[in-house]
Write a protein that holds these residues in place. Sequence first.
Motif, PDB file in Angstrom:
ATOM      1  N   MET A 101      46.431  21.916  29.012  1.00 14.71           N
ATOM      2  CA  MET A 101      45.048  21.901  28.585  1.00 14.71           C
ATOM      3  C   MET A 101      44.140  22.363  29.723  1.00 14.71           C
ATOM      4  N   TYR A 102      44.329  21.791  30.925  1.00 16.78           N
ATOM      5  CA  TYR A 102      43.490  22.165  32.062  1.00 16.78           C
ATOM      6  C   TYR A 102      43.688  23.635  32.421  1.00 16.78           C
ATOM      7  N   GLN A 103      44.941  24.110  32.336  1.00 15.70           N
ATOM      8  CA  GLN A 103      45.244  25.498  32.672  1.00 15.70           C
ATOM      9  C   GLN A 103      44.519  26.444  31.715  1.00 15.70           C
ATOM     10  N   ALA A 104      44.487  26.125  30.425  1.00 13.50           N
ATOM     11  CA  ALA A 104      43.789  26.952  29.444  1.00 13.50           C
ATOM     12  C   ALA A 104      42.289  26.958  29.724  1.00 13.50           C
ATOM     13  N   TYR A 105      41.740  25.808  30.095  1.00  9.03           N
ATOM     14  CA  TYR A 105      40.319  25.703  30.422  1.00  9.03           C
ATOM     15  C   TYR A 105      39.985  26.555  31.643  1.00  9.03           C
ATOM     16  N   LYS A 106      40.846  26.466  32.658  1.00  7.30           N
ATOM     17  CA  LYS A 106      40.651  27.216  33.897  1.00  7.30           C
ATOM     18  C   LYS A 106      40.725  28.720  33.621  1.00  7.30           C
ATOM     19  N   SER A 107      41.673  29.126  32.810  1.00  8.95           N
ATOM     20  CA  SER A 107      41.821  30.530  32.454  1.00  8.95           C
ATOM     21  C   SER A 107      40.609  31.018  31.668  1.00  8.95           C
ATOM     22  N   ASN A 108      40.106  30.193  30.777  1.00  4.86           N
ATOM     23  CA  ASN A 108      38.944  30.552  29.980  1.00  4.86           C
ATOM     24  C   ASN A 108      37.714  30.737  30.862  1.00  4.86           C
ATOM     25  N   ILE A 109      37.526  29.852  31.828  1.00  3.03           N
ATOM     26  CA  ILE A 109      36.387  29.985  32.746  1.00  3.03           C
ATOM     27  C   ILE A 109      36.528  31.247  33.588  1.00  3.03           C
ATOM     28  N   ASN A 110      37.735  31.535  34.054  1.00  4.55           N
ATOM     29  CA  ASN A 110      37.951  32.740  34.855  1.00  4.55           C
ATOM     30  C   ASN A 110      37.615  34.000  34.055  1.00  4.55           C
ATOM     31  N   GLY A 119      29.161  27.276  44.354  1.00  7.34           N
ATOM     32  CA  GLY A 119      30.342  27.282  45.227  1.00  7.34           C
ATOM     33  C   GLY A 119      31.629  27.444  44.429  1.00  7.34           C
ATOM     34  N   THR A 120      31.686  26.782  43.272  1.00  8.79           N
ATOM     35  CA  THR A 120      32.850  26.923  42.390  1.00  8.79           C
ATOM     36  C   THR A 120      32.946  28.352  41.862  1.00  8.79           C
ATOM     37  N   VAL A 121      31.808  28.932  41.491  1.00  4.36           N
ATOM     38  CA  VAL A 121      31.799  30.305  41.000  1.00  4.36           C
ATOM     39  C   VAL A 121      32.313  31.244  42.088  1.00  4.36           C
ATOM     40  N   LEU A 122      31.820  31.070  43.311  1.00  6.67           N
ATOM     41  CA  LEU A 122      32.255  31.933  44.411  1.00  6.67           C
ATOM     42  C   LEU A 122      33.744  31.780  44.702  1.00  6.67           C
ATOM     43  N   SER A 123      34.243  30.555  44.682  1.00  4.62           N
ATOM     44  CA  SER A 123      35.671  30.375  44.951  1.00  4.62           C
ATOM     45  C   SER A 123      36.507  30.978  43.823  1.00  4.62           C
ATOM     46  N   ARG A 124      36.035  30.864  42.593  1.00  9.38           N
ATOM     47  CA  ARG A 124      36.753  31.478  41.467  1.00  9.38           C
ATOM     48  C   ARG A 124      36.739  33.004  41.583  1.00  9.38           C
ATOM     49  N   ILE A 125      35.626  33.574  42.017  1.00  6.48           N
ATOM     50  CA  ILE A 125      35.546  35.024  42.195  1.00  6.48           C
ATOM     51  C   ILE A 125      36.601  35.477  43.203  1.00  6.48           C
ATOM     52  N   LEU A 126      36.729  34.750  44.304  1.00  6.21           N
ATOM     53  CA  LEU A 126      37.754  35.098  45.302  1.00  6.21           C
ATOM     54  C   LEU A 126      39.158  34.999  44.717  1.00  6.21           C
ATOM     55  N   LYS A 127      39.430  33.928  43.955  1.00 10.15           N
ATOM     56  CA  LYS A 127      40.768  33.755  43.362  1.00 10.15           C
ATOM     57  C   LYS A 127      41.065  34.838  42.338  1.00 10.15           C
ATOM     58  N   ILE A 128      40.089  35.168  41.515  1.00 11.05           N
ATOM     59  CA  ILE A 128      40.284  36.227  40.522  1.00 11.05           C
ATOM     60  C   ILE A 128      40.532  37.554  41.235  1.00 11.05           C
ATOM     61  N   GLY A 129      39.741  37.836  42.280  1.00  8.53           N
ATOM     62  CA  GLY A 129      39.908  39.071  43.044  1.00  8.53           C
ATOM     63  C   GLY A 129      41.269  39.182  43.703  1.00  8.53           C
ATOM     64  N   GLU A 130      41.798  38.055  44.187  1.00  6.87           N
ATOM     65  CA  GLU A 130      43.127  38.067  44.809  1.00  6.87           C
ATOM     66  C   GLU A 130      44.218  38.378  43.798  1.00  6.87           C
ATOM     67  N   GLN A 131      44.028  37.978  42.560  1.00  7.30           N
ATOM     68  CA  GLN A 131      45.035  38.198  41.522  1.00  7.30           C
ATOM     69  C   GLN A 131      45.053  39.637  41.019  1.00  7.30           C
ATOM     70  N   ILE A 132      43.955  40.348  41.208  1.00  6.91           N
ATOM     71  CA  ILE A 132      43.870  41.731  40.727  1.00  6.91           C
ATOM     72  C   ILE A 132      44.453  42.656  41.784  1.00  6.91           C
ATOM     73  N   LYS A 133      45.428  43.418  41.395  1.00  9.30           N
ATOM     74  CA  LYS A 133      46.050  44.398  42.282  1.00  9.30           C
ATOM     75  C   LYS A 133      45.538  45.782  41.916  1.00  9.30           C
ATOM     76  N   VAL A 134      45.529  46.664  42.893  1.00  5.24           N
ATOM     77  CA  VAL A 134      45.130  48.041  42.641  1.00  5.24           C
ATOM     78  C   VAL A 134      46.121  48.637  41.647  1.00  5.24           C
ATOM     79  N   PRO A 135      45.638  49.153  40.514  1.00  2.65           N
ATOM     80  CA  PRO A 135      46.574  49.698  39.531  1.00  2.65           C
ATOM     81  C   PRO A 135      47.308  50.920  40.084  1.00  2.65           C
ATOM     82  N   ASP A 136      48.542  51.074  39.662  1.00  2.00           N
ATOM     83  CA  ASP A 136      49.320  52.234  40.075  1.00  2.00           C
ATOM     84  C   ASP A 136      48.805  53.453  39.340  1.00  2.00           C
ATOM     85  N   PHE A 137      48.336  54.388  40.105  1.00  2.00           N
ATOM     86  CA  PHE A 137      47.899  55.659  39.529  1.00  2.00           C
ATOM     87  C   PHE A 137      49.002  56.649  39.842  1.00  2.00           C
TER      88      PHE A 137
END
Length: 182
Positions: free
Chosen positions: A1-10, A35-53
Amino acid sequence: MYQAYKSNINSTITLLLKEGCGVRSISRILNISSGTVLSRILKIGEQIKVPDFDQLGCQFEVDELWSFVGSKKNAVWIIYGIERNTRMVVDFSVGRKTSENIRPLINKLIGLRAARIYTDKLKSYQSLVPNNLHRVLRYCTNHIERKNLTLRTHVQRLARKTICFFKRQEYLEAHLKIYFWG
């Protein structure tokens, strides 16, 4: 449940960032601290990898735009390249406008066996891009210049006469990853 909530906020934060909402606006909309928004932005950014072109033989446009990090005294440059037909951002770098910061992007484009690389008249490009690939012509960077304008419109901290700026370079890089590839 918490994981789905966290994913939805992200995903909501990602959507709101792409729509041009600032950190404080997102904080008010979602009723969470900035502060929570900023930390989430960093976490989301870390998960995104440069797509293979992996398309070879394409034409690319490269340009730069400036912003501030920390204070108005600390200007940084965002240097990025797009594929000309799809307008997909291939890669970007953030830092000073020096050959060392531009070189990795140019090498990546050359590694993709670029048919042409269109740039503006910045001297660093002339020394980094081979003459047979490099073109500096009027109206040949229209797509990326338009993308710069759209980027400045959607990411208010990149606007020319703003009083807002990124506090740390990591936030800027994460925000750009989310905007380009999120």
